[in-house]
Design a protein around this motif. Structure first.
Motif, PDB file in Angstrom:
ATOM      1  N   ILE A   1       6.295   4.989  11.764  1.00 36.60           N
ATOM      2  CA  ILE A   1       6.320   3.862  10.850  1.00 36.60           C
ATOM      3  C   ILE A   1       5.623   4.298   9.574  1.00 36.60           C
ATOM      4  N   GLU A   2       6.289   4.101   8.443  1.00 40.35           N
ATOM      5  CA  GLU A   2       5.698   4.439   7.165  1.00 40.35           C
ATOM      6  C   GLU A   2       5.316   3.145   6.454  1.00 40.35           C
ATOM      7  N   ILE A   3       4.059   3.045   6.040  1.00 42.36           N
ATOM      8  CA  ILE A   3       3.558   1.842   5.381  1.00 42.36           C
ATOM      9  C   ILE A   3       3.529   2.085   3.880  1.00 42.36           C
ATOM     10  N   TYR A   4       4.188   1.191   3.153  1.00 44.26           N
ATOM     11  CA  TYR A   4       4.325   1.332   1.700  1.00 44.26           C
ATOM     12  C   TYR A   4       3.716   0.119   1.008  1.00 44.26           C
ATOM     13  N   SER A   5       2.904   0.361   0.007  1.00 43.39           N
ATOM     14  CA  SER A   5       2.272  -0.719  -0.759  1.00 43.39           C
ATOM     15  C   SER A   5       3.195  -1.174  -1.877  1.00 43.39           C
ATOM     16  N   THR A   6       3.509  -2.476  -1.895  1.00 40.99           N
ATOM     17  CA  THR A   6       4.338  -3.014  -2.972  1.00 40.99           C
ATOM     18  C   THR A   6       3.515  -3.272  -4.231  1.00 40.99           C
ATOM     19  N   THR A   7       2.200  -3.263  -4.083  1.00 47.28           N
ATOM     20  CA  THR A   7       1.316  -3.445  -5.239  1.00 47.28           C
ATOM     21  C   THR A   7       1.159  -2.143  -6.012  1.00 47.28           C
ATOM     22  N   ASN A   8       0.817  -1.069  -5.292  1.00 48.55           N
ATOM     23  CA  ASN A   8       0.606   0.239  -5.920  1.00 48.55           C
ATOM     24  C   ASN A   8       1.877   1.072  -5.993  1.00 48.55           C
ATOM     25  N   ARG A   9       2.916   0.614  -5.260  1.00 52.50           N
ATOM     26  CA  ARG A   9       4.200   1.320  -5.213  1.00 52.50           C
ATOM     27  C   ARG A   9       4.020   2.776  -4.792  1.00 52.50           C
TER      28      ARG A   9
END
Length: 218
Positions: free
Chosen positions: A55-63
């Motif tokens: 599972i890869e976790i991606y921040s939508t804030t920091n992109r």
């Protein structure tokens, strides 16, 4: 052999919309079996990387990518618990339901299943519905329910029997997603609509009622 499901290489991330613009396309360089948006204030998306079993976790804030979490072999789909604390991931090749603690970003349990899981959805009662592909000649475990409070898994009957499956058109060389199982919970979590393979050639579409724990229509 199962059909692999992959989404496009680009990930569509939620962002403020102006006029006809919606979201931002971010190139990741990978293909994903499923993408889950965390709507509990973390501003993250969880990307199911089937090829790398993680599972890869991606921040939508920091992109940008935050971290990766290893799963069982062949993860297919994921769904978040109602309280937002856990991510449930179906690991097809491992025949398991992986449970990730989102407060720690770590895998805390792998529940062994009697079939190869594909789709997953969580009802408003916190129980986890799983559609699965039968192993061998056993076709009694194609729809399962996992109860986190007891840790028990049981089969859910799908009645009446599925009608004769429709014939799909031949490939047209366009990209598509293919799977024998896929689940989707209603916004209030009272119903789960999905499809699952009762055998390697048959498929049934159904409506599951969370309160009664039964399939209403199929």
């Amino acid at each position: 052999m199962r059909s692999l499901r992959f989404l496009a290489v680009a990930v569509l991330l939620a962002a403020p919309a102006f006029a006809a613009t919606f979201g931002t396309v971010v190139a990741t360089g990978a293909s994903y079996g499923d993408i889950v948006l965390d709507n509990k204030g973390r501003n993250q998306v969880y990307l199911v990387n089937s090829a790398l079993s993680q599972i890869e976790i991606y921040s939508t804030t920091n992109r940008q990518a935050i971290t990766t979490i290893a799963t069982g072999a062949g993860p297919e789909s994921a769904a978040i618990s109602p309280d937002g604390n856990f991510l449930y991931v179906t690991a097809y090749s491992a025949s398991a339901l992986d449970i990730i603690d989102l407060t720690k970003n770590s895998l805390v349990n792998a529940v062994t299943l009697p079939a190869s899981p594909e789709g997953v959805a969580v009802g408003n009662d916190g129980r986890v519905l799983i559609s699965a592909v039968p192993i061998g000649t056993n076709t009694s475990n194609t729809l399962l329910i996992y109860d986190p409070s007891s840790g028990l898994t049981s089969a859910v009957a799908v009645t009446p029997p599925a009608p004769t499956p429709s014939v799909l058109p031949p490939p047209n060389n366009r990209a598509f997603n293919s799977a024998r199982g896929r689940l989707l919970a209603s916004p209030d979590g009272t119903l789960i609509v999905g499809s699952n393979g009762t055998s390697t050639t048959a498929k049934v579409v159904f409506v599951y009622q969370v309160a009664s724990g039964t399939v209403l229509l199929s």
